[in-house]
Write an enzyme that holds these catalytic residues in place. Sequence first.
Site, PDB file in Angstrom:
ATOM      1  N   SER A   1      51.953   6.340 -10.179  1.00 53.21           N
ATOM      2  CA  SER A   1      53.301   5.891  -9.819  1.00 53.21           C
ATOM      3  C   SER A   1      53.369   5.483  -8.354  1.00 53.21           C
ATOM      4  O   SER A   1      52.573   5.941  -7.534  1.00 53.21           O
ATOM      5  CB  SER A   1      54.309   7.019 -10.046  1.00 53.21           C
ATOM      6  OG  SER A   1      54.300   7.448 -11.376  1.00 53.21           O
TER       7      SER A   1
HETATM    8  N1  SAH Z   1      51.152  11.640 -12.448  1.00 52.91           N
HETATM    9  C1  SAH Z   1      50.137  10.628 -12.618  1.00 52.91           C
HETATM   10  C2  SAH Z   1      50.680   9.411 -13.319  1.00 52.91           C
HETATM   11  C3  SAH Z   1      49.888   9.152 -14.554  1.00 52.91           C
HETATM   12  S1  SAH Z   1      50.507   7.919 -15.660  1.00 52.91           S
HETATM   13  C4  SAH Z   1      49.448  10.297 -11.318  1.00 52.91           C
HETATM   14  O1  SAH Z   1      49.865  10.790 -10.250  1.00 52.91           O
HETATM   15  O2  SAH Z   1      48.474   9.562 -11.360  1.00 52.91           O
HETATM   16  C5  SAH Z   1      50.952   8.941 -17.045  1.00 52.91           C
HETATM   17  C6  SAH Z   1      49.828   9.659 -17.728  1.00 52.91           C
HETATM   18  O3  SAH Z   1      50.386  10.351 -18.865  1.00 52.91           O
HETATM   19  C7  SAH Z   1      48.718   8.791 -18.277  1.00 52.91           C
HETATM   20  O4  SAH Z   1      47.504   9.145 -17.674  1.00 52.91           O
HETATM   21  C8  SAH Z   1      48.706   9.088 -19.783  1.00 52.91           C
HETATM   22  O5  SAH Z   1      47.413   9.104 -20.349  1.00 52.91           O
HETATM   23  C9  SAH Z   1      49.359  10.457 -19.831  1.00 52.91           C
HETATM   24  N2  SAH Z   1      49.943  10.864 -21.120  1.00 52.91           N
HETATM   25  C10 SAH Z   1      50.559  10.080 -22.043  1.00 52.91           C
HETATM   26  N3  SAH Z   1      50.982  10.828 -23.077  1.00 52.91           N
HETATM   27  C11 SAH Z   1      50.621  12.125 -22.823  1.00 52.91           C
HETATM   28  C12 SAH Z   1      50.764  13.361 -23.535  1.00 52.91           C
HETATM   29  N4  SAH Z   1      51.359  13.437 -24.728  1.00 52.91           N
HETATM   30  N5  SAH Z   1      50.263  14.485 -22.957  1.00 52.91           N
HETATM   31  C13 SAH Z   1      49.646  14.431 -21.750  1.00 52.91           C
HETATM   32  N6  SAH Z   1      49.479  13.283 -21.044  1.00 52.91           N
HETATM   33  C14 SAH Z   1      49.957  12.139 -21.565  1.00 52.91           C
END
Ligand code: SAH
Length: 230
Positions: free
Chosen positions: A78
């Site tokens: 993000s």
């Molecule tokens: N907080 C992260 C942002 C990652 S984007 C950062 O600082 O980089 C959101 C993430 O959520 C992705 O990597 C995706 O694979 C994950 N995601 C999607 N559905 C999910 C679920 N049901 N459980 C855990 N992670 C999930």
Amino acid sequence: MDDTNGPGSRDGSEPEERQDLAAARRELVNALRERLDVSERTLSAIEAVPRHEFVPESRRPRAYADRPLPIGHDQTISAPHMVAMMTDLLDPDRGDRILEVGTGCGYHAAVIAELVEPGNVFSAEYVPELAADARDRLARLGYDVTVRAGDGREAFCDEAPFDAAFLTCAPSGDVPEPIVEQVRTGGRVVAPVDDGGFLDRGGQRLVRLTVREDGVDREDHGGVRFVPMQ
Ligand code: SAH
């Protein structure tokens, strides 16, 4: 002898690069301070975390722009202002235990880890390769975060109750009930949720729920866009 660091030598240039990165990070934080209504505590956590360590090598020059960046596997880290806003809404106390759903590269987990006691951040990531990379990266940088690969709805059931939880991926409806159930009464959940098709552009609303004995209180914090929750 190889302990004399001439100009441009590998050992000699690294601290310089580190200073440049720290200056870029400070500039970013100053811009966020101007633009957002967030606490100094949140800003100091953003200033403490080396975001460039969390983005792919090729993206490093852009690590301190206020932009989301691709991190592989079709996922993104993000933008710093979104991490700042969500962190501020979560408002973790030092002793709080926090659940993150969606570790991605681990950046947001590190920001939260700056604000709570070591060992109090629990982060679930659906994509096993991202989970493994984030776990290694966080450990290398000295962040005591527990990362598990799996579905964030259930990955840390054994560690509940949490004082707060946040989602960095967007569920197709409201915040999944199993996540709300893992947060103690009085605790908070910050998440992007479906806007009910109202805007019909794949966007969501950022909400903060406060868990009550008989339901949740809900605040709306505006339109956002996150990757979908699996
Ligand atoms: N907080 C992260 C942002 C990652 S984007 C950062 O600082 O980089 C959101 C993430 O959520 C992705 O990597 C995706 O694979 C994950 N995601 C999607 N559905 C999910 C679920 N049901 N459980 C855990 N992670 C999930």
